[in-house]
Scaffold this motif. Structure first.
Motif, PDB file in Angstrom:
ATOM      1  N   ARG A  57      16.898  -3.794   3.139  1.00  0.00           N
ATOM      2  CA  ARG A  57      16.611  -3.140   1.868  1.00  0.00           C
ATOM      3  C   ARG A  57      17.777  -2.253   1.431  1.00  0.00           C
TER       4      ARG A  57
ATOM      5  N   ALA B  20       9.487  -4.852   2.177  1.00  0.00           N
ATOM      6  CA  ALA B  20       8.305  -3.984   2.261  1.00  0.00           C
ATOM      7  C   ALA B  20       7.219  -4.640   3.104  1.00  0.00           C
TER       8      ALA B  20
ATOM      9  N   GLU C  27       5.047  -2.144  11.396  1.00  0.00           N
ATOM     10  CA  GLU C  27       4.205  -0.993  11.762  1.00  0.00           C
ATOM     11  C   GLU C  27       2.931  -1.475  12.440  1.00  0.00           C
TER      12      GLU C  27
ATOM     13  N   GLY D  11       2.746   4.463   0.793  1.00  0.00           N
ATOM     14  CA  GLY D  11       3.178   5.031   2.066  1.00  0.00           C
ATOM     15  C   GLY D  11       3.695   4.002   3.048  1.00  0.00           C
ATOM     16  N   SER D  12       3.545   2.710   2.708  1.00  0.00           N
ATOM     17  CA  SER D  12       4.002   1.716   3.664  1.00  0.00           C
ATOM     18  C   SER D  12       5.521   1.584   3.641  1.00  0.00           C
ATOM     19  N   VAL D  13       6.135   1.887   2.508  1.00  0.00           N
ATOM     20  CA  VAL D  13       7.589   1.841   2.440  1.00  0.00           C
ATOM     21  C   VAL D  13       8.096   3.281   2.490  1.00  0.00           C
ATOM     22  N   ASP D  14       8.466   3.719   3.636  1.00  0.00           N
ATOM     23  CA  ASP D  14       8.880   5.119   3.858  1.00  0.00           C
ATOM     24  C   ASP D  14       7.857   6.109   3.319  1.00  0.00           C
TER      25      ASP D  14
ATOM     26  N   THR E 191       8.211  -4.439   6.701  1.00  0.00           N
ATOM     27  CA  THR E 191       8.034  -3.081   7.222  1.00  0.00           C
ATOM     28  C   THR E 191       6.584  -2.851   7.606  1.00  0.00           C
ATOM     29  N   GLU E 192       5.707  -3.270   6.704  1.00  0.00           N
ATOM     30  CA  GLU E 192       4.280  -3.085   6.957  1.00  0.00           C
ATOM     31  C   GLU E 192       3.853  -3.844   8.220  1.00  0.00           C
TER      32      GLU E 192
ATOM     33  N   ARG F  69       0.835  -1.201   0.000  1.00  0.00           N
ATOM     34  CA  ARG F  69       0.000   0.000   0.000  1.00  0.00           C
ATOM     35  C   ARG F  69       0.869   1.250   0.000  1.00  0.00           C
TER      36      ARG F  69
END
Lengths: 383, 161
Positions: free
Chosen positions: B70, B48, B55, A380-383, B51-52, A378
Motif C-alpha cells: 500500500r 486492505a 489480523e 479500523g481494519s486499515v490502520d 491486512t484484515e 470495516r
C-alpha cells in the motif's frame, strides 16, 4: 445497472452466440438489472420482451455457415435511436469485428463498451483491408471478454490486446427441470450419447463396443443416441444392435429431455475436448457421467468425484464401469449429487456475476472512480 | 482559379484530420489515466483485504507485506504487489474458508483492472508512435502511460482444494 446488449445474429435462428446472449440477458434481468437486447429481427417476429428488433437480417456466408447480419443505413439509424433511448451505463456487444449491428453500436456508443469474442476468428483478408476502421472499433472497446482460451489467444496474437476469459454458462435450471422423453429410461436401463457420432475423436465406436459387451448379459439395456450424422457413415461391419435408438439432430429442448432420459451418460472421446460443455449439460440434467480420462473431462468431473473416468479408448474398462454403475443406484445418485454441486458454479447467474465485474471495470476505467464498495473494509481494519 | 479551391479543400481536410487525431490522442490518454486510477483503487482495496485477513489469521508477516504494497513508491510498487501476491498464494490449507472471499474477490478485480489498464495503455502508446502525432507534438501535454507489470494476481484457485 442499465445494460445494452447487441447480438449480431437473429435470435430466431439457432446458434451459440444467440443462446449465450439470451441466457446472459435473462440472468442479468434475474439479478435485478435493466437489460435491452438489440438484434436483427422483423417487427412482427415473436421475441422476448427485452429484445428490440433492428430490422431484417440479410443472410451472409461467414465462417463456413450462414449468418444473418444487419449492416447498413437503416440499421445504423435504429442503433443510434436504441442507444439514445436506452441511456445505458454500459454497452455489451458480441462479435464486434465483423460488419454488423455490434460494430455499428461500438462506433456510435458514448457509454463504455465491453465486447465478447466467441469464435477463434483470425485476422482475415477482409479485416486487414479494413485495418483503419477495425482500429477505430477496437479503440472504442474498453474491456474484452473471451469465452474460451482459444478465443483469448487469438485476441493476443491477432488483435493486439488481451481478453478476460469467462467461459459459457450452463443453463442448469433448463436441464434440471426438463421431463424425460415418454417411455425412457425404462425398466432395464438406458445409456446415452450426444454428439457427432461419425467423428472419430468423439469415440462413439468405443461406446458401441462396450454396449455390445454389456447388453450380452443385460438384455433390454438400451442405448439412446442423439446428434447429426448418418448411420451408414459409421462403417460398422457388425451392424447396429437392436437396443440402439438414434434420435438424429435434436433441438435445445429435446437435448435437455434426452439427457433426462438416461441412467448413465457416456463421453468416450479419444481427443481433448477443450471444455466439455456437453458433460456439464448432462451433469445439470442429473445424469451420472462416465467419461474418458482426458484432462478437460477430469477437470470438469472434479478428478473423478463427480463422474467415473475410464482409460481413453478402453471399451472393456468402459463396459466394466457401466456394469458397476447400472448395478449400484446409490453410487449413481452420489455421482449425480456431486455433479450438481460442480455445475452450480457454472450456472448462468454465477457467470453473469463475473460479467458484471467486467462491466464495473469498464465503467471505472472510463470515469476513474471506483464506486459503491459492496462490502467496504470495516472501520479500523486499515490502520 | 480552380487550384485555389483545390488547395483550400486540401488544407481543410488536413486540418480536420489533425483536429480529429488530437482529440483521439486526448481521449486515449484520458482513458489510460482513468484506468490507472481505478487500478490504484483496487490495489488499495486488495491491500486492505489482505491486512484484515492477516489480523484474522494472526500473520504479522502478511500484514507487513500488505502495508508495504500500500505504501510503496511508484517505482517499487510492482515488486511490492508481487511479494503480496506470493504471500497470499502461500497461505496454508484448508483454504476454502469464507475468510478468504474478500481477498480473492479483490485480487480478481485487480487482475481484471490490470488487464483493462494495460490494453488501454497499449492503444495510447500505439497512437503516440504515429508519425503525424510525433511530428506535431500532439502528446506534449500527456505524460507517457506505463504498463503495470506484475505477476498474475488471480487467487481463485486457492479457494478450492
Amino acid at each position: 445497472m442499465r445494460i445494452g446488449i447487441v447480438c449480431p445474429y437473429s435470435l430466431n435462428t439457432p446458434g451459440g452466440v444467440q443462446n449465450h446472449v439470451r441466457d446472459l440477458a435473462e440472468s442479468l434481468i434475474g439479478l435485478g438489472h435493466t437489460v435491452s437486447v438489440l438484434a436483427p429481427a422483423d417487427e412482427d417476429d415473436p421475441l422476448p420482451g427485452y429484445v428490440v428488433p433492428a430490422g431484417r437480417a440479410v443472410p451472409v456466408r461467414y465462417n463456413g455457415s450462414v449468418a444473418r447480419l444487419a449492416f447498413g443505413p437503416i440499421s445504423a439509424t435504429r442503433v443510434r435511436r436504441w442507444l439514445s433511448a436506452g441511456r445505458f451505463d454500459v454497452l455489451h456487444v458480441h462479435e464486434p469485428i465483423s460488419p454488423s449491428l455490434s460494430m455499428l453500436a461500438v462506433l456510435y456508443s458514448r457509454a463504455p463498451v465491453v465486447a465478447t469474442f466467441h469464435t477463434a476468428m483470425t485476422r482475415s483478408r477482409a479485416i486487414v483491408a479494413a485495418q483503419g476502421l477495425l482500429q477505430l472499433v477496437l479503440e472504442k472497446i474498453t474491456a474484452r471478454i473471451a469465452v474460451s482460451d482459444l478465443a483469448r489467444r487469438v485476441q493476443v496474437e491477432h488483435l493486439d490486446g488481451g481478453a478476460w476469459e469467462i467461459p459459457n454458462g450452463v443453463a442448469v435450471a433448463r436441464f434440471a427441470e426438463a421431463t424425460p422423453l415418454p417411455g425412457w429410461p425404462g425398466e432395464a436401463g438406458t445409456v446415452g450419447f450426444l454428439g457427432r457420432f461419425t467423428e472419430p475423436r468423439k469415440g462413439f465406436p468405443i461406446l458401441l463396443d462396450a454396449y455390445r459387451r454389456v447388453v450380452a448379459h443385460r438384455p433390454g439395456l438400451r442405448l439412446l443416441v442423439a446428434g447429426p450424422g448418418e448411420l451408414a457413415e459409421l462403417g460398422e461391419t457388425g451392424g447396429i444392435p437392436d437396443g440402439v435408438t438414434f434420435l438424429g439432430k435434436v433441438s435445445e429442448q429435446d437435448k435437455a429431455r434426452m439427457l433426462q432420459s438416461l441412467d448413465v451418460y457416456v463421453a468416450p472421446n479419444t481427443h481433448g475436448e477443450s471444455f466439455g460443455m456437453i458433460l456439464t449439460e448432462a451433469m445439470a440434467a442429473g445424469a451420472p457421467v462416465v467419461a474418458s480420462d482426458l484432462d478437460a473431462f477430469r477437470r470438469v468431473l472434479d478428478g473423478g468425484r463427480a463422474g467415473e473416468l475410464f482409460p481413453v479408448g478402453d471399451a472393456a474398462a468402459l463396459a466394466g464401469a457401466l456394469d458397476r454403475l447400472l448395478d449400484d443406484p446409490g453410487r449413481r445418485s452420489e455421482l449425480a449429487a456431486r455433479a450438481r454441486q460442480v455445475v452450480a458454479a457454472m450456472d448462468w447467474p454465477v457467470v453473469a456475476e463475473r460479467v458484471l465485474e467486467v462491466y464495473a471495470t469498464a465503467i471505472e476505467a472510463t470515469s476513474g472512480v471506483v464506486a459503491d464498495l459492496e462490502d467496504p473494509p470495516r472501520a479500523g481494519s486499515v490502520d | 482559379m480552380w487550384w485555389i479551391v483545390g488547395v483550400v479543400a486540401v488544407v481543410v481536410l488536413i486540418a480536420t484530420y489533425i483536429t480529429w487525431t488530437a482529440a483521439r490522442v486526448d481521449r486515449l490518454h484520458a482513458r489510460a489515466t482513468a484506468a490507472q486510477l481505478a487500478l490504484d483503487a483496487h490495489l488499495v482495496r486488495r491491500a486492505a483485504a489482505a491486512t484484515e485477513l492477516a489480523e484474522l489469521l494472526e500473520r504479522p508477516e502478511l500484514q507487513a507485506l500488505a502495508r508495504a504494497a500500500r505504501d510503496a513508491v511508484p517505482e517499487e510498487r510492482e515488486l511490492a504487489e508481487n511479494d503480496l501476491t506470493r504471500a497470499l498464494r502461500a497461505l496454508p490449507r484448508p483454504r476454502n474458508s469464507p475468510d478468504l472471499t474478500d481477498v480473492v474477490v479483490a485480487s480478481r478485480r485487480v487482475a481484471l483492472g490490470r488487464q483493462v489498464h494495460n490494453d488501454l495503455v497499449r492503444d495510447a502508446l500505439a497512437l503516440r508512435r504515429r508519425r503525424l502525432v510525433r511530428l506535431l507534438g500532439l502528446t506534449r501535454k500527456h505524460p507517457q502511460p506505463r504498463y503495470f507489470d506484475v505477476d498474475d494476481p488471480i487467487l481463485d484457485e486457492i479457494m478450492v482444494g
